[in-house]
Design a protein around this motif. Sequence first.
Motif, short mmCIF file in Angstrom:
data_model
loop_
_atom_site.label_atom_id
_atom_site.label_comp_id
_atom_site.label_asym_id
_atom_site.label_seq_id
_atom_site.Cartn_x
_atom_site.Cartn_y
_atom_site.Cartn_z
N GLU A 350 -16.59 33.32 20.88
CA GLU A 350 -17.91 32.92 21.37
C GLU A 350 -17.81 31.80 22.40
N HIS A 351 -16.57 31.32 22.62
CA HIS A 351 -16.33 30.26 23.59
C HIS A 351 -15.60 30.79 24.83
N GLY A 352 -15.42 32.10 24.91
CA GLY A 352 -14.74 32.71 26.04
C GLY A 352 -13.51 33.48 25.61
N MET A 353 -12.89 34.20 26.55
CA MET A 353 -11.69 34.98 26.26
C MET A 353 -10.49 34.06 26.11
N ARG A 354 -9.62 34.38 25.16
CA ARG A 354 -8.39 33.64 24.93
C ARG A 354 -7.27 34.63 24.69
#
Length: 364
Positions: A350-354
């Motif tokens: 939910e904080h971006g792709m990793r």
Amino acid sequence: MAVIFPSRRVRKTPFSQGVEAAGVQGYTVYNHMLLPTFFKGVADDAEHLKKHVQVWDVSCERQVQIKGPDALKLMKLISPRDMDKMAADQCYYVPAVDQAGGMLNDPVSIKLADDHYWLSVADGDLWQYALGIAVGRGLDVEIDEPDVSPLAVQGPKADELMARVFGEIVREIKFFRYKRLPFQGQEFIVARSGWSKQGGFEIYVEGSEYGMPLWDALFAAGEDLNVRAGCPNNIERIESGLLSFGSDMRRDNTPYECGLGKFCNSPDDYIGKQALREQAENGPKRQIRPLVIDGEIGACTGSWSLLANGQQVGQVASAVYSPEFEVNVAIGMVDRTHWNPGTRIEIETEHGMRLAEVQDRFWR
């Protein structure tokens, strides 16, 4: 700031007075009871747990009492674990499954007698399932929730603290075994167990009126041991690979997918046995794996998809930064095609792709 209001449906515990005096900073609701989530901070609490000793209010581990002539028969139907091998003073980890082999709960069973068991359950209404089976099969068994509230003592100094309150005999208790020990005229089951890898005990406090006297006795005896109030710690349990039912594993997962195949050893016709036969012979198509996640991550409040070439190959429901190991540690349910150690996978948070990498083992 949102507040949880206790009620008859969301209950306080026999230790709530001590928990609140100790400065609890957060709660969750677990089995219709308050469960503390942190005191000084999750990272601070984890560091203290690894060095000293903590007292945990885990009253939310409610007991499903199964008692009567058909108690063992019901236990054999509920779980794939071979219950005939259980000793009189033993605790058993007993995954409970449905007709499709899906996980319904992962309680610890305490054998009080040949016709008397407690199931110390994770979050969920397993007693209703047990009652339904008993009624449907016409079993001669009593199912209820006794007035039993577990209190955990965890950490490297747990043996010393417990010996001061219950006597040196506690040091003789082996892992997942118990003794009945006296306290102020009552007798409690004291087991070497608990939801951490730091070692310790769980005291099954029978009788709510004994809650605060025991709490106070432990803190008085442990002042020089730097005893603190604590609770199951998200950092320590993910580092240790301790699975959380309802997050890391749910009803759409089987014991084999959760790495619990060694507990599926019953020769009896338990519910779900036929459904699990293929996985017993060939292994699961997905399974729990430890992962490291690159970059900065925030709280994992739901489920993060693991992706390969845009296709989902698993999910992560538990992830957190570990100050000790200086990486983001995670527990994932990963497809067989991508579960080998060293495999790199995208993860949609939910904080971006990793990027994430499958590990060969957990950190403890």
